[in-house]
Design a protein around this motif. Structure first.
Motif, PDB file in Angstrom:
ATOM      1  N   UNK A  38     -10.711  10.262  44.946  1.00  0.00           N
ATOM      2  CA  UNK A  38      -9.987   8.990  44.916  1.00  0.00           C
ATOM      3  C   UNK A  38      -8.891   9.013  45.975  1.00  0.00           C
ATOM      4  N   UNK A  39      -8.851   7.985  46.823  1.00  0.00           N
ATOM      5  CA  UNK A  39      -7.830   7.871  47.863  1.00  0.00           C
ATOM      6  C   UNK A  39      -7.311   6.439  47.909  1.00  0.00           C
ATOM      7  N   UNK A  40      -6.286   6.227  48.734  1.00  0.00           N
ATOM      8  CA  UNK A  40      -5.758   4.880  48.929  1.00  0.00           C
ATOM      9  C   UNK A  40      -5.431   4.658  50.398  1.00  0.00           C
ATOM     10  N   UNK A  41      -5.950   3.583  50.991  1.00  0.00           N
ATOM     11  CA  UNK A  41      -5.527   3.234  52.345  1.00  0.00           C
ATOM     12  C   UNK A  41      -4.118   2.633  52.346  1.00  0.00           C
ATOM     13  N   UNK A  47       4.730   6.008  47.963  1.00  0.00           N
ATOM     14  CA  UNK A  47       4.249   4.650  47.705  1.00  0.00           C
ATOM     15  C   UNK A  47       5.229   3.663  48.336  1.00  0.00           C
ATOM     16  N   UNK A  48       4.766   2.789  49.233  1.00  0.00           N
ATOM     17  CA  UNK A  48       5.653   1.816  49.891  1.00  0.00           C
ATOM     18  C   UNK A  48       6.237   0.793  48.910  1.00  0.00           C
ATOM     19  N   UNK A  49       7.367   0.206  49.306  1.00  0.00           N
ATOM     20  CA  UNK A  49       8.073  -0.774  48.464  1.00  0.00           C
ATOM     21  C   UNK A  49       7.226  -1.965  48.051  1.00  0.00           C
ATOM     22  N   UNK A  60       2.550  -5.392  44.116  1.00  0.00           N
ATOM     23  CA  UNK A  60       1.123  -5.561  44.393  1.00  0.00           C
ATOM     24  C   UNK A  60       0.419  -4.255  44.074  1.00  0.00           C
ATOM     25  N   UNK A  61      -0.735  -4.333  43.490  1.00  0.00           N
ATOM     26  CA  UNK A  61      -1.498  -3.102  43.272  1.00  0.00           C
ATOM     27  C   UNK A  61      -1.990  -2.598  44.619  1.00  0.00           C
ATOM     28  N   UNK A  62      -1.965  -1.285  44.819  1.00  0.00           N
ATOM     29  CA  UNK A  62      -2.470  -0.732  46.085  1.00  0.00           C
ATOM     30  C   UNK A  62      -3.997  -0.742  46.106  1.00  0.00           C
ATOM     31  N   UNK A 107      -6.308  -4.476  47.566  1.00  0.00           N
ATOM     32  CA  UNK A 107      -4.887  -4.612  47.287  1.00  0.00           C
ATOM     33  C   UNK A 107      -4.671  -5.908  46.499  1.00  0.00           C
ATOM     34  N   UNK A 108      -3.660  -5.926  45.653  1.00  0.00           N
ATOM     35  CA  UNK A 108      -3.236  -7.121  44.908  1.00  0.00           C
ATOM     36  C   UNK A 108      -4.302  -7.662  43.957  1.00  0.00           C
ATOM     37  N   UNK A 109      -4.835  -6.796  43.110  1.00  0.00           N
ATOM     38  CA  UNK A 109      -5.767  -7.249  42.075  1.00  0.00           C
ATOM     39  C   UNK A 109      -5.015  -8.262  41.200  1.00  0.00           C
ATOM     40  N   UNK A 110      -5.579  -9.450  40.955  1.00  0.00           N
ATOM     41  CA  UNK A 110      -4.882 -10.465  40.157  1.00  0.00           C
ATOM     42  C   UNK A 110      -4.557  -9.970  38.743  1.00  0.00           C
TER      43      UNK A 110
END
Length: 186
Positions: A38-41, A47-49, A60-62, A107-110
């Protein structure tokens, strides 16, 4: 002791152990559970602000990305927690019934109880449905653990469920798991 009673005792013991760790969100896996990468772009380490919930924002969800699961996978579940919270592990996101063919989340899952894909979201410890970003109290940073589970079923759990309900539903259905840890500095 009859085999049926022994099985019932084992199930009860496991359920009690599961409930005991529910506050920590960590599941006691069997050794045979496969691994997911599992990774995140959206972040690597810090984790950014834009993904935080400080200053009245929800965050916002990453975006998340993972590799192919075992062939027996029917759905995915995601549990995001802060194990460094002062009183007990704090739940930031519960998501399940992500379709088995999925390999990423945008990003940003509702923040909806049920998403168009059929995935469902639970209630986080902020009391909201969907993702709630980091905002640790005090001046120290916290770790945020993203646990992804490949499951051999789609869960019949209703949207809005609690972490405890989700962890109970996962019991016996995890075929692989992956973990990503980010840190939000204060």
């Amino acid at each position: 002791m009859p085999a049926r009673r022994m099985l019932r005792l084992r199930r009860t013991a496991f359920s009690l152990a599961l409930l005991a760790v529910a506050g920590n969100s960590r599941l006691p896996f069997a050794q045979s559970v496969g691994q997911l990468h599992l990774t995140s772009p959206s972040f690597s380490g810090a984790i950014p602000d834009r993904y935080a919930s400080c200053n009245g924002r929800r965050g916002n969800s990453p975006a998340l990305v993972w590799d192919a699961p075992p062939a027996s996978t029917r759905s995915f579940a995601l549990v995001v927690t802060d194990p460094d919270a002062p009183l007990e592990t704090f739940t930031h996101w519960l998501l399940w019934n992500v379709p088995a063919g999925t390999r990423s989340l945008p990003e940003s899952v509702p923040a909806q109880p049920q998403l168009p894909s059929g995935a469902r979201q639970g209630r986080n410890d902020f009391g909201n449905i969907g993702y709630g970003g980091p905002c640790p109290p005090g001046r120290s940073g916290h770790r945020y653990v993203f646990d992804l589970y490949a499951l051999d079923i789609a869960l019949s759990l209703a949207p809005g469920a609690s972490k405890r309900q989700l962890l109970e539903a996962l019991h016996g259905h995890i075929v692989a798991a992956g973990e990503l840890v980010g840190r939000y500095p204060r």
